[in-house]
Design a protein around this motif. Structure first.
Motif, PDB file in Angstrom:
ATOM      1  N   LYS A  16       0.807  -1.224   0.000  1.00 12.81           N
ATOM      2  CA  LYS A  16       0.000   0.000   0.000  1.00 12.81           C
ATOM      3  C   LYS A  16       0.838   1.271   0.000  1.00 12.81           C
ATOM      4  CE  LYS A  16      -2.144  -1.546   3.684  1.00 12.81           C
ATOM      5  NZ  LYS A  16      -3.084  -1.747   4.829  1.00 12.81           N
ATOM      6  N   GLY A  17       2.167   1.151   0.093  1.00 13.58           N
ATOM      7  CA  GLY A  17       2.995   2.353   0.126  1.00 13.58           C
ATOM      8  C   GLY A  17       4.391   2.073   0.633  1.00 13.58           C
ATOM      9  N   GLU A  18       5.190   3.147   0.762  1.00 17.65           N
ATOM     10  CA  GLU A  18       6.597   3.014   1.102  1.00 17.65           C
ATOM     11  C   GLU A  18       6.872   2.996   2.601  1.00 17.65           C
ATOM     12  OE1 GLU A  18       8.832   5.983  -0.927  1.00 17.65           O
ATOM     13  OE2 GLU A  18       8.082   5.440  -2.918  1.00 17.65           O
ATOM     14  N   LYS A  19       5.874   3.304   3.415  1.00 19.27           N
ATOM     15  CA  LYS A  19       6.081   3.316   4.862  1.00 19.27           C
ATOM     16  C   LYS A  19       6.281   1.899   5.384  1.00 19.27           C
ATOM     17  CE  LYS A  19       3.357   5.702   7.451  1.00 19.27           C
ATOM     18  NZ  LYS A  19       2.094   6.261   8.027  1.00 19.27           N
ATOM     19  N   ALA A  62      10.405  -6.459  10.944  1.00 19.72           N
ATOM     20  CA  ALA A  62       9.366  -5.437  10.893  1.00 19.72           C
ATOM     21  C   ALA A  62       8.038  -6.035  10.434  1.00 19.72           C
ATOM     22  CB  ALA A  62       9.786  -4.325   9.933  1.00 19.72           C
ATOM     23  N   PRO A  63       6.931  -5.377  10.764  1.00 18.35           N
ATOM     24  CA  PRO A  63       5.650  -5.791  10.197  1.00 18.35           C
ATOM     25  C   PRO A  63       5.657  -5.569   8.695  1.00 18.35           C
ATOM     26  CG  PRO A  63       5.436  -3.692  11.346  1.00 18.35           C
ATOM     27  CD  PRO A  63       6.803  -4.215  11.667  1.00 18.35           C
ATOM     28  N   VAL A  64       4.981  -6.433   7.970  1.00 23.51           N
ATOM     29  CA  VAL A  64       4.933  -6.336   6.514  1.00 23.51           C
ATOM     30  C   VAL A  64       3.496  -6.488   6.037  1.00 23.51           C
ATOM     31  CG1 VAL A  64       7.283  -7.130   6.069  1.00 23.51           C
ATOM     32  CG2 VAL A  64       5.450  -8.818   6.330  1.00 23.51           C
ATOM     33  N   HIS A  65       3.284  -6.108   4.777  1.00 17.95           N
ATOM     34  CA  HIS A  65       1.954  -6.251   4.180  1.00 17.95           C
ATOM     35  C   HIS A  65       2.088  -6.528   2.693  1.00 17.95           C
ATOM     36  CE1 HIS A  65      -2.045  -5.444   2.616  1.00 17.95           C
ATOM     37  NE2 HIS A  65      -1.457  -4.656   1.728  1.00 17.95           N
ATOM     38  N   SER A  66       1.240  -7.406   2.196  1.00 17.26           N
ATOM     39  CA  SER A  66       1.038  -7.571   0.761  1.00 17.26           C
ATOM     40  C   SER A  66      -0.315  -8.234   0.548  1.00 17.26           C
ATOM     41  CB  SER A  66       2.129  -8.439   0.127  1.00 17.26           C
ATOM     42  OG  SER A  66       1.789  -8.746  -1.227  1.00 17.26           O
ATOM     43  N   GLY A  87      12.541  -5.035  -8.870  1.00 17.65           N
ATOM     44  CA  GLY A  87      11.439  -4.118  -9.129  1.00 17.65           C
ATOM     45  C   GLY A  87      10.338  -4.312  -8.109  1.00 17.65           C
ATOM     46  N   THR A  88       9.280  -3.543  -8.235  1.00 17.91           N
ATOM     47  CA  THR A  88       8.155  -3.643  -7.294  1.00 17.91           C
ATOM     48  C   THR A  88       6.829  -3.527  -8.033  1.00 17.91           C
ATOM     49  OG1 THR A  88       8.096  -1.259  -6.841  1.00 17.91           O
ATOM     50  CG2 THR A  88       9.487  -2.614  -5.396  1.00 17.91           C
ATOM     51  N   ALA A  89       5.783  -3.996  -7.375  1.00 21.82           N
ATOM     52  CA  ALA A  89       4.418  -3.776  -7.828  1.00 21.82           C
ATOM     53  C   ALA A  89       3.542  -3.597  -6.601  1.00 21.82           C
ATOM     54  CB  ALA A  89       3.921  -4.956  -8.670  1.00 21.82           C
ATOM     55  N   THR A  90       2.612  -2.664  -6.659  1.00 30.09           N
ATOM     56  CA  THR A  90       1.716  -2.397  -5.537  1.00 30.09           C
ATOM     57  C   THR A  90       0.547  -3.381  -5.539  1.00 30.09           C
ATOM     58  OG1 THR A  90       0.309  -0.879  -6.781  1.00 30.09           O
ATOM     59  CG2 THR A  90       2.270   0.072  -5.701  1.00 30.09           C
TER      60      THR A  90
END
Length: 402
Positions: free
Chosen positions: A267-270, A302-306, A332-335
């Protein structure tokens, strides 16, 4: 003469440069030594390899095809997109490639039970399948959040005869499932074998799982050359722990093919909003190996999300850390939103519903194709999306085609 990369890495202690190794408690040293020595022997054994080839051909349905995604390529208006169809492997993902091999290894060692973690449930389903095939018990640890999110795979594991144990501490996702599985394994290393589900963990698992998954890259290289007379310009795969990516990359590691590992930007870079370990992480030891990991202010994972439950992991396989460090791979990345868009685009233009994890690679490859109109791009479509359709429909309404 220089030896091929796969014959030289990792070293005898399981290190890819400074990454890898086995940072484990004393009570695990003997069982992991036993696994390592058995693998060293069996990986050169005709009987073992013959049995594995027979299983892959007659049970798993290998080789899986390489498919030219003509409609998606036309939609992108750029490079040509090809898919290595691991979604057509039995159980619907690449995971069975190493699970059948690990279960065969467990039988050789005289083990009675397989124990493992799972995120999206694909590894859990594959291991439960392997256990049923070989007549072994199976226990799968899965985060409570992922159990709710990936309900179809939980049901499949139970139907196959596996015991599903919820991880109820912390964020209740993949990291906590690994913690829980390790704890259960420590209670009995004599009759159980830990079947790690990616190119992570203490030596020899990063090497073993890569070698078992290398069938993906070996097949893809031969198939792509047969189709086109050339090698692809780019090979693309999603990266959480990184097993499907190392499977594809293994086939092209010594060739002039650009390798792209795609991490979940969520959801973002934080911190806590993503699981882009190689992009934002730093060196650290977790789950028995040294690699790159995402850390909180105290230096803990750290906590993570995907949106992809199989790739929300705060570390990454040590070989991926090494290949990034030496410049062999591009990260690379994808949101989440980009992955869902790719999920729908591939479904609507090609009639192929991808796993949300694999959709990250598709999203990245679509952008890559637009930027490189003369290039050929090979994606490892590592899993199918049956497990994800209820979640996606609930949170992301079906868009019109276009």
């Amino acid at each position: 003469m220089l030896k091929p990369y796969l014959e030289t890495m990792p070293d005898e202690n399981g290190f890819f440069g400074k990454f890898g190794g086995a940072f484990i408690p004393p009570q695990l040293e003997e069982p992991f030594r036993e696994i390592r020595e058995a693998y060293d022997k069996l990986s050169k054994s005709y009987e073992y390899l013959h049995e594995l080839r027979k299983i892959r051909k007659h049970y798993q349905g290998r080789p899986t095809p390489v498919y030219y995604a003509k409609n998606l390529s036309a939609f992108c208006g750029g490079g040509q997109i090809y898919l290595k169809r691991e979604d057509l492997n039995h159980t619907g993902a690449h995971k069975l490639n190493h699970c059948m091999a690990e279960a065969l290894l467990a039988k050789y060692l005289g083990k009675k039970k397989l124990i493992a973690e799972t995120g999206a449930g694909q590894h859990g389903v594959a291991l439960a399948t392997a256990a049923a095939y070989f007549g072994l018990e199976c226990e799968i640890h899965m985060g409570e959040v992922d159990i709710a999110k990936e309900h179809p795979n939980v049901v499949r594991m139970k139907i196959l005869g596996a015991k599903v144990v919820p991880a109820t501490h912390g964020l209740k996702t993949l990291k906590e499932a690994v913690d829980s599985a390790f704890e259960a394994y420590l209670a009995d290393t004599e009759t159980q074998m830990f079947a790690i589900g990616s190119v992570v963990g203490p030596h020899p698992f990063p090497r073993m799982v890569r070698d078992f998954q290398s069938v993906v890259g070996i097949e893809a290289k031969e198939q792509f050359f047969e189709m086109t007379g050339k090698l692809p310009d780019h090979a693309v795969a999603c990266v959480g722990g990184g097993s499907n990516a190392m499977g594809l990359f293994s086939g092209f590691i010594d060739d002039p093919v650009q390798l792209h590992g795609v991490e979940p930007m969520g959801k973002g870079e934080k911190l806590g909003e993503h699981a882009a370990t190689l992009t934002y992480g730093e060196e650290g030891v977790m789950h028995g190996f040294n690699s790159i990991m995402l850390k909180d202010a105290e230096g803990n994972p750290a906590p993570v999300h995907s949106i992809g439950s199989g790739i929300d992991y705060p570390s990454v396989g040590p070989e991926h850390a090494y290949l990034r460090e030496i410049g062999r791979t591009i990260v690379g990345t994808a949101t989440d939103d980009e992955a869902v868009d790719a999920f729908y685009k591939l479904s609507q233009y090609e009639g192929i519903i991808p796993a949300l994890e694999s959709a990250h690679a598709v999203a990245y490859a679509m952008t890559l194709a637009r930027a490189n109109p003369k290039d050929a791009i090979l994606i490892n479509l590592s899993g199918r999306g049956d497990k994800d359709i209820d979640y996606v429909i609930e949170h992301y309404p079906i868009p019109p085609k276009g």
